[in-house]
Design an enzyme around this catalytic site. Sequence first.
Site, mmCIF file in Angstrom:
data_model
loop_
_atom_site.group_PDB
_atom_site.id
_atom_site.type_symbol
_atom_site.label_atom_id
_atom_site.label_comp_id
_atom_site.label_asym_id
_atom_site.label_seq_id
_atom_site.Cartn_x
_atom_site.Cartn_y
_atom_site.Cartn_z
ATOM 1 N N ASP A 170 0.802 -1.224 0.000
ATOM 2 C CA ASP A 170 0.000 0.000 0.000
ATOM 3 C C ASP A 170 0.840 1.281 0.000
ATOM 4 O O ASP A 170 1.058 1.902 -1.031
ATOM 5 C CB ASP A 170 -0.919 0.016 1.217
ATOM 6 N N GLY A 249 22.219 -8.837 3.778
ATOM 7 C CA GLY A 249 23.470 -8.496 3.106
ATOM 8 C C GLY A 249 24.494 -9.568 3.407
ATOM 9 O O GLY A 249 24.155 -10.709 3.714
ATOM 10 N N GLY A 250 25.754 -9.219 3.348
ATOM 11 C CA GLY A 250 26.803 -10.209 3.606
ATOM 12 C C GLY A 250 27.135 -10.321 5.092
ATOM 13 O O GLY A 250 28.061 -11.035 5.470
#
Length: 417
Positions: A170, A249-250
């Site tokens: 939304d 992420g890493g």
Amino acid sequence: MSQPPLSGIKVIDFTGVQAGPACTQMMAWFGADVLKVERVGVGDVTRRQLRDIPDVDALYFTQLNSNKRSLAIDTKTTEGKEVMEKLIRDADVLVENFAPGAMDRMGLGWKHLHELNPRLIFGSVKGFNDDSPWSDLKVYDNVAQCAGGAASTTGFWDGPPTISGAALGDSNTGMHLLIGILTALMARQKTGVGQKVSVSMQDAVLNLCRVKLRDQLRLERVGYLEEYPQYPNGTFGDTVPRGGNAGGGGQPGWVLKCKGADTDPNAYIYFTIQEQNWARTCEAIARPEWVDDPAYATAEARQPHIFEIFDEIENWLADKTKYEAVDILRRYEVPTAPVMSMKEIAYDPALRASGSIVEVAHKQRGTYLTVGSPVKFSDFTPQITGSPLLGEHTDDVLTELGYNPEAIADMHAKGVV
Ligand code: COA
């Protein structure tokens, strides 16, 4: 700044529920003149949904429609449509998020709008884009979260696909639409001509799921995803699994329990093990011996027993509240934050001071709490004002359009407004 950035921009807000209203509300915060056009006697459905006070506009409505004016008019009558067309001739932007085909059924399709006012920018939200086999579907937030890839990648591996509490389908779509509309306004400065800007909720969710698409491609190439809890001890199928609270992420991370979790469901922090900060992280949690231990010293060595490491950190957290823990960890540059409950958010003094949470006046409620502008400007501070009552500005708007008091009274008598 003497004038708000969008002052002078006239917006017809032909929207309902959340995706469209979130877009136009932000335009209003930034100074546009936003006129909400609503059904007579009914208004935006959110005025009545989940009411906390009988006969008073629900918070669902008030939180998405601040800084706007309201015109209640039946646009399916000849006179109502005439009013609408007058407004359109003079507007810069019209935004709608009705069910597919509704604008055409009202005789207000893009071709006609463009003929009425070639400078008009027409912003439109639908569940799916025009090329989708599902383009005719009505869609709410959770439907889009499922169709856009968010649900299949959210939650725990032993549970079902899960919806986020954040309105990814939304409000997120409304924000994408706003970017599109502002871009079209810039284009119009060069060409003098408006255009149609469409955003589908599925596409807007997908745009936030790009790292999951990244993971799909990695999985197809190497067969595993090293930062997911399933690696290296579990198994992978042919699609991105649900990774629980793993970092995207890493850098491995997880939600960890703090003091008080037995009674407070939100006594947790998010803890990130930043590879380049491993030595200081060990120092912070009082495990200096891990810095050079071959079983801990590299991310690769840690991953097979990452949950044992998180368990150890939870032991360290057991006598610290989430706020105390964050206060210690920040000194060691560990990326972390407390899990904030909605109650804490609502009463947080810093969020109030920055204007990210604001209390505004309302004719029926006295005041209400709402989310303020997340965008901060160096030369402009958005002033949030209360949402309008249904049709509060109907007579003003008709007068501005040149209707005399008799004509206005006649429209009221006929139920057009
Ligand atoms: N005067 C007269 N008629 C009006 C009107 C007005 N001022 N404002 C709206 N209407 C009419 C519409 O033209 C439509 O009529 P029609 O069905 O005869 O064409 C009717 O009211 C209802 O429209 P709508 O609110 O779109 O239908 P709905 O309540 O059944 O569906 C949604 C709601 C949200 C599912 C649907 O609008 C939708 O899928 N929108 C696109 C995606 C979206 O934005 N979803 C919501 C995200 S928060």
